[in-house]
Design a protein around this motif. Structure first.
Motif: not given
Length: 478
Positions: A329-334, A340-353, A461-465
């Motif tokens: 998923f992250y590779a597709k976002a990049v 370029c890095a997409v930090p917000e694409a790192r976040l979905p697993p945190m919901l499971i965690g 939702k607000y990471g980029i901002k």
């Protein structure tokens, strides 16, 4: 200051990486990158292992030095307090002098303080050496995650970062088992927990001193500029990092204060640090319940009562599968973001965690009583370990993706806050579990952990901002 007419010539001699430059860490061979990652993982493991290897000796130390069991909690708390203040030095130091110089001397000194703890003749000496041990042990913990970003791009970084996080989290899970086996051995005793720590530390320091290369790009380019001046005789070759120096006038105002400035003025660092510290503190609080459940209430021997910590470790390792799965998923976002890095694409697993973490705490508390099989709370510990490691690793990834060359200082600010919280909570754990019992106490922790469940959604939702409000963050046109 150069005038405008000189600027093009000046810039012409600014040293940078050429195409396929073999000295560029990004161009290292894949197998060599794995070897570097393994060495950094060893450094991180040594730093985290030392936190709890002496914890099984609390009862022995209480008797030997005539101190209360509540006071012996300082063995862990003071070491973790050292984690809080060490990164204020090691993070900025690494951003000036490089990763290797910011880690290896500090790890060597950790070995010396481990020997100092082992030879201590009083409780005060033990506590002092433990604090300074934590101070120097924090060097690899605050630098290795940033260093991974030196030679892995955003797209490939997830897997080595997951392994690195497993070493940082896995050290305190394995250490109590090793420490307990040493403490009960009649030929060794509690002092050997620290001798073993020292021996492992010196061995890892020796290996990395010989085999670990420098990977921090500004330091390598500075060296390249110096080499070009020497080889060509042309003094115009330069690199901006040559002006970066730590001296008595700027050590506090510019460098040591940078992690704190980032913590309090960078919205992303503040938010990630608050979230990570909250979860980290709950984990340390929960781990203090293990001796109650398996040693005191079930009456297991010291060694047997520490084996459920391996349940935590298994959970930490199982969490790698979820973090690895997110890589696609992250590779597709990049790729969509033009590399370029997409930090917000790192976040979905945190919901499971977060769900695993909270569920594990409730499960642990509700099956802690001796009438239930030991298997149930041990499996629950696995869910706690998995949930925490998923969350912890994504926090690290998010900061490295966001701050690039300043990631070590961002990590230092994060480590400062979470270690401050974690050093205090274990001292409150014993009174809480004694008064409420592990069942109610763990349920309370589980309820508190549920409060953090929506946080990843807020970041998404607000990471980029928040990143666009930063002075240090790298933000592409997303």
């Amino acid at each position: 200051m150069k005038d405008e007419g000189q600027t093009p010539i000046h810039d012409q001699y600014k040293v940078s990486w050429g195409d396929n430059d073999p000295a560029n860490p990004n161009n290292f061979a894949p197998i060599y990158k794995v070897w570097i990652t393994s060495q950094m993982a060893m450094l991180a493991f040594v730093g985290s292992f030392g936190a709890s290897v002496i914890s099984p000796a609390e009862a022995v130390l209480a008797t030997e030095f005539n101190i209360s069991r509540e006071v012996t909690v300082l063995l862990l708390s003071l070491f973790v307090l050292g984690y809080a203040f060490g990164p204020m030095v090691w993070g900025p130091f690494g951003e000036v002098y490089g990763r290797k110089l910011s880690m290896l001397p500090a790890v060597f000194v950790l070995g010396l303080f481990s020997i100092g703890t082992a030879t201590s003749k009083s409780a005060a000496a033990i506590f002092v050496t433990r604090f300074f041990g934590g101070f120097f042990a924090s060097a690899p913990i605050s630098n290795v995650s940033a260093a991974i970003g030196d030679f892995y791009g955003p797209k490939e970084r997830g897997v080595p970062m997951a392994l690195m996080a497993a070493c940082v989290v896995g050290g305190p899970c394995l250490a109590p088992v090793v420490g307990a086996a040493i403490v009960v051995n009649p030929h060794m005793g509690w002092r050997w927990t620290e001798y073993i720590q020292g021996i492992i530390t010196f061995f890892v320091t020796a290996v990395t001193a010989v085999c670990l290369p420098e990977t921090y790009h500004p330091v390598l380019l500075k060296r390249k500029a110096q080499q070009l001046r020497q080889e060509t005789g042309n003094s115009q070759y330069w690199h901006p990092h040559e002006s970066e120096k730590i001296n008595p006038r700027n050590v506090l105002t510019k460098y040591i204060s940078r992690p704190l400035r980032m913590l309090f003025t960078e919205p992303i660092v503040t938010c990630i640090a608050l979230y990570a510290s909250y979860v980290y503190g709950l984990l340390f609080f929960q781990m203090e319940s293990f001796p109650f459940v398996f040693y005191q209430e079930r009456g297991y021997s010291l060694v047997i009562s520490t084996l459920p910590f391996l349940g935590l470790l298994v959970g930490v390792l199982c969490a790698l599968t979820i973090n690895f799965a997110n890589q696609t998923f992250y590779a597709k976002a990049v790729a969509k973001n033009r590399g370029c890095a997409v930090p917000e694409a790192r976040l979905p697993p945190m919901l499971i965690g977060g769900i695993f973490f909270s569920a594990g705490m409730f499960w642990f508390g509700w099956t802690a009583a001796p009438r239930y099989s030991w298997v149930l709370p041990t499996v629950a510990a696995g869910f706690i370990g998995a949930g925490f490691n998923i969350t912890f690793q994504q926090c690290l990834n998010f900061l490295v993706d966001t701050y690039g060359p300043f990631a070590a200082s961002a990590m230092a600010g994060n480590t400062f806050l979470r270690s401050l919280l974690a050093c205090g909570l274990p001292m409150a754990a014993r009174p809480l579990f004694t008064k409420l019992g592990v069942g109610l106490g763990s349920s309370l922790l589980g309820g508190l952990s549920c409060l953090a469940l929506p946080v990843p959604l807020i970041f998404m939702k607000y990471g980029i901002k928040l990143r666009k409000m930063s002075k240090f963050a790298q933000v592409a046109n997303e």
